[in-house]
Design an enzyme around this catalytic site. Structure first.
Site, PDB file in Angstrom:
ATOM      1  N   ASP A 129       3.543  -0.687   8.687  1.00  0.00           N
ATOM      2  CA  ASP A 129       3.412  -1.092   7.281  1.00  0.00           C
ATOM      3  C   ASP A 129       3.490  -2.619   7.221  1.00  0.00           C
ATOM      4  O   ASP A 129       4.577  -3.188   7.324  1.00  0.00           O
ATOM      5  CB  ASP A 129       4.564  -0.429   6.496  1.00  0.00           C
ATOM      6  CG  ASP A 129       4.493  -0.700   5.004  1.00  0.00           C
ATOM      7  OD1 ASP A 129       3.496  -1.273   4.541  1.00  0.00           O
ATOM      8  OD2 ASP A 129       5.447  -0.318   4.305  1.00  0.00           O
ATOM      9  N   ARG A 166       2.598 -11.146  -1.104  1.00  0.00           N
ATOM     10  CA  ARG A 166       3.655 -10.361  -0.450  1.00  0.00           C
ATOM     11  C   ARG A 166       3.509 -10.588   1.049  1.00  0.00           C
ATOM     12  O   ARG A 166       2.379 -10.739   1.548  1.00  0.00           O
ATOM     13  CB  ARG A 166       3.544  -8.870  -0.796  1.00  0.00           C
ATOM     14  CG  ARG A 166       4.630  -8.025  -0.123  1.00  0.00           C
ATOM     15  CD  ARG A 166       4.773  -6.610  -0.717  1.00  0.00           C
ATOM     16  NE  ARG A 166       3.584  -5.790  -0.617  1.00  0.00           N
ATOM     17  CZ  ARG A 166       2.783  -5.496  -1.624  1.00  0.00           C
ATOM     18  NH1 ARG A 166       3.024  -5.964  -2.836  1.00  0.00           N
ATOM     19  NH2 ARG A 166       1.710  -4.737  -1.448  1.00  0.00           N
ATOM     20  N   HIS A 219      10.138  -5.400  -7.270  1.00  0.00           N
ATOM     21  CA  HIS A 219      10.469  -4.297  -6.348  1.00  0.00           C
ATOM     22  C   HIS A 219      11.589  -4.729  -5.419  1.00  0.00           C
ATOM     23  O   HIS A 219      11.985  -5.896  -5.414  1.00  0.00           O
ATOM     24  CB  HIS A 219       9.233  -3.832  -5.575  1.00  0.00           C
ATOM     25  CG  HIS A 219       8.521  -4.884  -4.764  1.00  0.00           C
ATOM     26  ND1 HIS A 219       8.979  -5.302  -3.536  1.00  0.00           N
ATOM     27  CD2 HIS A 219       7.389  -5.597  -5.008  1.00  0.00           C
ATOM     28  CE1 HIS A 219       8.148  -6.211  -3.047  1.00  0.00           C
ATOM     29  NE2 HIS A 219       7.174  -6.429  -3.926  1.00  0.00           N
ATOM     30  N   TYR A 261       4.580 -12.069  -7.943  1.00  0.00           N
ATOM     31  CA  TYR A 261       3.383 -11.611  -8.652  1.00  0.00           C
ATOM     32  C   TYR A 261       3.373 -12.263 -10.034  1.00  0.00           C
ATOM     33  O   TYR A 261       4.232 -11.962 -10.867  1.00  0.00           O
ATOM     34  CB  TYR A 261       3.407 -10.075  -8.777  1.00  0.00           C
ATOM     35  CG  TYR A 261       3.778  -9.419  -7.459  1.00  0.00           C
ATOM     36  CD1 TYR A 261       2.827  -9.195  -6.468  1.00  0.00           C
ATOM     37  CD2 TYR A 261       5.111  -9.102  -7.180  1.00  0.00           C
ATOM     38  CE1 TYR A 261       3.186  -8.639  -5.248  1.00  0.00           C
ATOM     39  CE2 TYR A 261       5.477  -8.551  -5.962  1.00  0.00           C
ATOM     40  CZ  TYR A 261       4.510  -8.322  -4.997  1.00  0.00           C
ATOM     41  OH  TYR A 261       4.879  -7.785  -3.791  1.00  0.00           O
ATOM     42  N   GLU A 274       9.901  -7.065   2.899  1.00  0.00           N
ATOM     43  CA  GLU A 274       8.650  -7.322   2.180  1.00  0.00           C
ATOM     44  C   GLU A 274       8.828  -7.961   0.803  1.00  0.00           C
ATOM     45  O   GLU A 274       8.435  -7.382  -0.206  1.00  0.00           O
ATOM     46  CB  GLU A 274       7.856  -6.026   2.048  1.00  0.00           C
ATOM     47  CG  GLU A 274       8.637  -4.828   1.504  1.00  0.00           C
ATOM     48  CD  GLU A 274       7.744  -3.601   1.364  1.00  0.00           C
ATOM     49  OE1 GLU A 274       6.715  -3.710   0.705  1.00  0.00           O
ATOM     50  OE2 GLU A 274       8.097  -2.551   1.922  1.00  0.00           O
ATOM     51  N   HIS A 288       0.379  -1.312  -6.659  1.00  0.00           N
ATOM     52  CA  HIS A 288      -0.211  -0.204  -5.894  1.00  0.00           C
ATOM     53  C   HIS A 288      -1.735  -0.162  -6.048  1.00  0.00           C
ATOM     54  O   HIS A 288      -2.338   0.914  -6.109  1.00  0.00           O
ATOM     55  CB  HIS A 288       0.419   1.129  -6.316  1.00  0.00           C
ATOM     56  CG  HIS A 288       1.856   1.245  -5.912  1.00  0.00           C
ATOM     57  ND1 HIS A 288       2.728   2.151  -6.482  1.00  0.00           N
ATOM     58  CD2 HIS A 288       2.575   0.568  -4.993  1.00  0.00           C
ATOM     59  CE1 HIS A 288       3.926   2.006  -5.932  1.00  0.00           C
ATOM     60  NE2 HIS A 288       3.862   1.054  -5.026  1.00  0.00           N
ATOM     61  N   HIS A 340       7.532   5.596   3.718  1.00  0.00           N
ATOM     62  CA  HIS A 340       8.848   5.458   3.084  1.00  0.00           C
ATOM     63  C   HIS A 340       9.688   6.545   3.741  1.00  0.00           C
ATOM     64  O   HIS A 340       9.705   7.687   3.292  1.00  0.00           O
ATOM     65  CB  HIS A 340       8.762   5.650   1.571  1.00  0.00           C
ATOM     66  CG  HIS A 340       8.058   4.508   0.889  1.00  0.00           C
ATOM     67  ND1 HIS A 340       7.862   4.430  -0.453  1.00  0.00           N
ATOM     68  CD2 HIS A 340       7.517   3.362   1.399  1.00  0.00           C
ATOM     69  CE1 HIS A 340       7.221   3.310  -0.764  1.00  0.00           C
ATOM     70  NE2 HIS A 340       6.990   2.656   0.360  1.00  0.00           N
ATOM     71  N   ASP A 379     -14.981  24.091   0.206  1.00  0.00           N
ATOM     72  CA  ASP A 379     -15.254  24.196   1.644  1.00  0.00           C
ATOM     73  C   ASP A 379     -14.891  22.953   2.456  1.00  0.00           C
ATOM     74  O   ASP A 379     -15.284  22.844   3.613  1.00  0.00           O
ATOM     75  CB  ASP A 379     -16.739  24.522   1.906  1.00  0.00           C
ATOM     76  CG  ASP A 379     -17.051  25.962   1.545  1.00  0.00           C
ATOM     77  OD1 ASP A 379     -16.078  26.739   1.377  1.00  0.00           O
ATOM     78  OD2 ASP A 379     -18.228  26.297   1.419  1.00  0.00           O
ATOM     79  N   GLU A 436       5.030  -8.800   4.568  1.00  0.00           N
ATOM     80  CA  GLU A 436       5.799  -7.616   4.980  1.00  0.00           C
ATOM     81  C   GLU A 436       5.744  -7.422   6.488  1.00  0.00           C
ATOM     82  O   GLU A 436       4.660  -7.415   7.082  1.00  0.00           O
ATOM     83  CB  GLU A 436       5.220  -6.373   4.288  1.00  0.00           C
ATOM     84  CG  GLU A 436       5.867  -5.074   4.749  1.00  0.00           C
ATOM     85  CD  GLU A 436       5.388  -3.856   3.963  1.00  0.00           C
ATOM     86  OE1 GLU A 436       4.231  -3.865   3.484  1.00  0.00           O
ATOM     87  OE2 GLU A 436       6.172  -2.901   3.843  1.00  0.00           O
ATOM     88  N   ASP A 470      -2.169  -4.952   2.226  1.00  0.00           N
ATOM     89  CA  ASP A 470      -1.016  -4.152   2.650  1.00  0.00           C
ATOM     90  C   ASP A 470      -1.601  -2.937   3.356  1.00  0.00           C
ATOM     91  O   ASP A 470      -2.143  -2.035   2.713  1.00  0.00           O
ATOM     92  CB  ASP A 470      -0.194  -3.750   1.422  1.00  0.00           C
ATOM     93  CG  ASP A 470       1.082  -2.999   1.789  1.00  0.00           C
ATOM     94  OD1 ASP A 470       1.197  -2.509   2.933  1.00  0.00           O
ATOM     95  OD2 ASP A 470       1.962  -2.889   0.914  1.00  0.00           O
ATOM     96  N   HIS A 526      12.266  -0.742   2.875  1.00  0.00           N
ATOM     97  CA  HIS A 526      12.548   0.700   2.920  1.00  0.00           C
ATOM     98  C   HIS A 526      12.605   1.111   4.375  1.00  0.00           C
ATOM     99  O   HIS A 526      12.129   0.386   5.255  1.00  0.00           O
ATOM    100  CB  HIS A 526      11.454   1.485   2.169  1.00  0.00           C
ATOM    101  CG  HIS A 526      10.048   1.098   2.561  1.00  0.00           C
ATOM    102  ND1 HIS A 526       9.426   1.589   3.688  1.00  0.00           N
ATOM    103  CD2 HIS A 526       9.170   0.224   2.006  1.00  0.00           C
ATOM    104  CE1 HIS A 526       8.220   1.047   3.781  1.00  0.00           C
ATOM    105  NE2 HIS A 526       8.040   0.200   2.784  1.00  0.00           N
TER     106      HIS A 526
HETATM  107  N1  GLY Z   1       2.720   0.086   1.837  1.00  0.00           N
HETATM  108  C1  GLY Z   1       3.759   0.661   1.097  1.00  0.00           C
HETATM  109  C2  GLY Z   1       4.914  -0.187   1.002  1.00  0.00           C
HETATM  110  O1  GLY Z   1       4.847  -1.354   1.370  1.00  0.00           O
HETATM  111  O2  GLY Z   1       5.981   0.222   0.632  1.00  0.00           O
HETATM  112 MN    MN Z   2       6.488  -1.233   2.771  1.00  0.00          MN
HETATM  113 MN    MN Z   3       3.344  -2.095   2.696  1.00  0.00          MN
END
Ligand code: GLY
Ligand code: MN
Ligand code: MN
Length: 438
Positions: free
Chosen positions: A269, A403, A348, A386, A382, A241, A359, A36, A405, A258, A352
């Site tokens: 972002d 990071r 990474h 790490y 970004e 993540h 994304h 529900d 960004e 983030d 993006h």
């Molecule tokens: N917050 C997702 C990324 O930075 O790609």
């Molecule tokens: Mn991002």
């Molecule tokens: Mn991000």
């Protein structure tokens, strides 16, 4: 205020690209959370991009005829007083046609019957192929039903094409309306990051800082985050993540956040990393300055005409030298880049596309080549670092995760950083954290 011309103009552009055919674009389904209780409804990005209509159980149909005539047709829920008392307002087809400027609107209950009629003699059927198996089956069944009418001279579409090939390329280039919303989303998110910096102190839990972010989003009209916020203290910042957000914050640790809001369907972002106690230690500052310099180099390379890969390569060069200086990597910059030894600490890519989806849609390569950056594109920049505990890593660096960004719009003459109101130099962060506790 709803400006239906924006959506009509986007539909006209897609119809022109289709040339001759029918496009069927379903909205996203509602999603049940548990008994529900549904998740808050989030429309399909492309559906909303073309319609401005945000009610579930709706389908958009666009038709480009051979004589140049076009039609935009909406299928949506009927008005229903009983359901509206329980669940809220429904436009109903008549009001929706009027308010959103469609050529026609029908009850969603008539969808199959009308589609069999509308598909007849259209050479191409465009839809998001493979996005949803149930829709794939339904589309093929409907096409089959049109084929059964062949004895009466009606022809079914010969060709199936994925409408996203056309649509995603449109969405990659943001129009003025989109940029206005994205600027506002970015600004709200910078305010949230500032609030988090002012609020944070040792002894709090990560979720308490998350609550401040959400508070700032919501009180500015951005009801949802664009993605689950990452609020990662100390070693948690090395989990890319991380979303548990349930650990205690310790004096002497860094906090990586983030987080970005979604406003009227558009994402922001941002990542900032700052000391829980308001003062970077010497070693934290050393690593931070390297990531900051790599981000500055990457942003400087985000220029019209440059390759998509240019910001990433610019960031990598600075990071590789920094990792050598920190004794994380050994040898020369070229050697570290060649062997990809840097990937142990930066695994990474540097950004993006950003838009309705965090994304966002849009190809990164064309004919196997990284595409060039063009005015109207929005991307994130970004880079990070790490450092997990490991025998071959100086112990003083263990568990540092950083990071930084920002969201960057490519313009005719260069770029604009949409998120530059969020402090990121060591001096600016320390000043804000020292001056304004909330
Ligand atoms: N917050 C997702 C990324 O930075 O790609
Ligand atoms: Mn991002
Ligand atoms: Mn991000």
């Amino acid at each position: 205020m709803l400006d239906i011309k924006i959506y009509a103009e986007r539909r006209a552009r897609l119809l022109a690209k289709m040339q001759h055919g029918i496009c069927i674009l379903p909205n996203a389904p509602e999603q049940q959370r548990n008994a529900d209780a549904d998740y808050p409804y989030r429309f399909d990005s492309s559906f909303y991009y073309l319609s401005g209509f945000n009610e579930p159980e709706s389908v958009l149909v666009l038709i480009a005829d051979s004589d140049g005539n076009t039609r935009s047709i909406l299928f949506c829920r009927e008005k229903d007083m009983e359901r509206e008392i329980w669940h809220g307002y429904r436009s109903g087809p008549d009001a929706a046609q009027d308010k959103f400027g469609f050529d026609a609107a029908y009850s969603i209950a008539k969808l199959d019957e009308k589609l069999i009629e509308l598909m007849g003699n259209q050479p191409v059927l465009f839809y998001p192929m493979g996005a949803d198996t149930a829709w794939d089956i339904r589309m093929l069944k409907l096409r089959g039903a049109v084929q059964e009418k062949s004895r009466s001279g009606v022809k079914a579409p010969d060709e199936l094409r994925d409408v996203r090939t056309l649509l995603n390329e449109m969405r990659l280039f943001k129009d003025l309306h989109e940029l206005e919303v994205m600027r506002r989303a970015a600004f709200i998110s910078t305010a949230a990051h500032k609030r988090a910096m002012q609020f944070t102190r040792a002894g709090q839990f990560e979720y308490q800082v998350e609550a401040e972010l959400l508070h700032e989003f919501c009180r500015n009209g951005a009801r949802d985050p664009a993605y689950t916020s990452i609020v990662a203290g100390g070693a948690n910042a090395c989990v890319l993540h991380y979303i548990d957000n349930n650990a205690k914050l310790h004096d002497g640790d860094l906090l990586l956040i983030d987080a970005g809001c979604e406003l009227d369907g558009y994402a922001s972002d941002i990542t900032r990393t700052f000391p829980v106690n308001g003062q970077f230690s010497a070693v934290q500052k050393d690593v931070y300055e390297i990531v900051l310099a790599s981000q500055a180099a990457a942003i400087a390379a985000a220029l019209p005409g440059n390759s998509w890969d240019a910001p990433h390569n610019a960031a990598l060069k600075i990071l590789a030298q920094g990792f050598i200086d920190l004794k994380l990597c050994h040898g020369t910059v070229d050697g570290v880049l060649e062997s990809e030894a840097y990937k142990k600490f930066y695994m990474h890519r540097t950004g993006h596309w950003l838009g309705m989806d965090v994304h966002d849609v849009g190809e990164y390569k064309i004919a196997d080549q990284w595409r060039s950056l063009q005015p109207g594109m929005v991307l994130t920049v970004e880079p990070g670092c790490y450092i997990r505990p490991s025998d071959d890593v100086p112990m003083a660096l263990w568990n540092i995760g950083i990071r930084i960004e920002d969201d960057v719009l490519i313009t005719e003459t260069g770029h604009q950083v949409l998120t530059d109101a969020a402090p990121k130099t060591v001096a600016a962060i320390e000043a804000l954290m020292c001056e304004g506790k909330i």
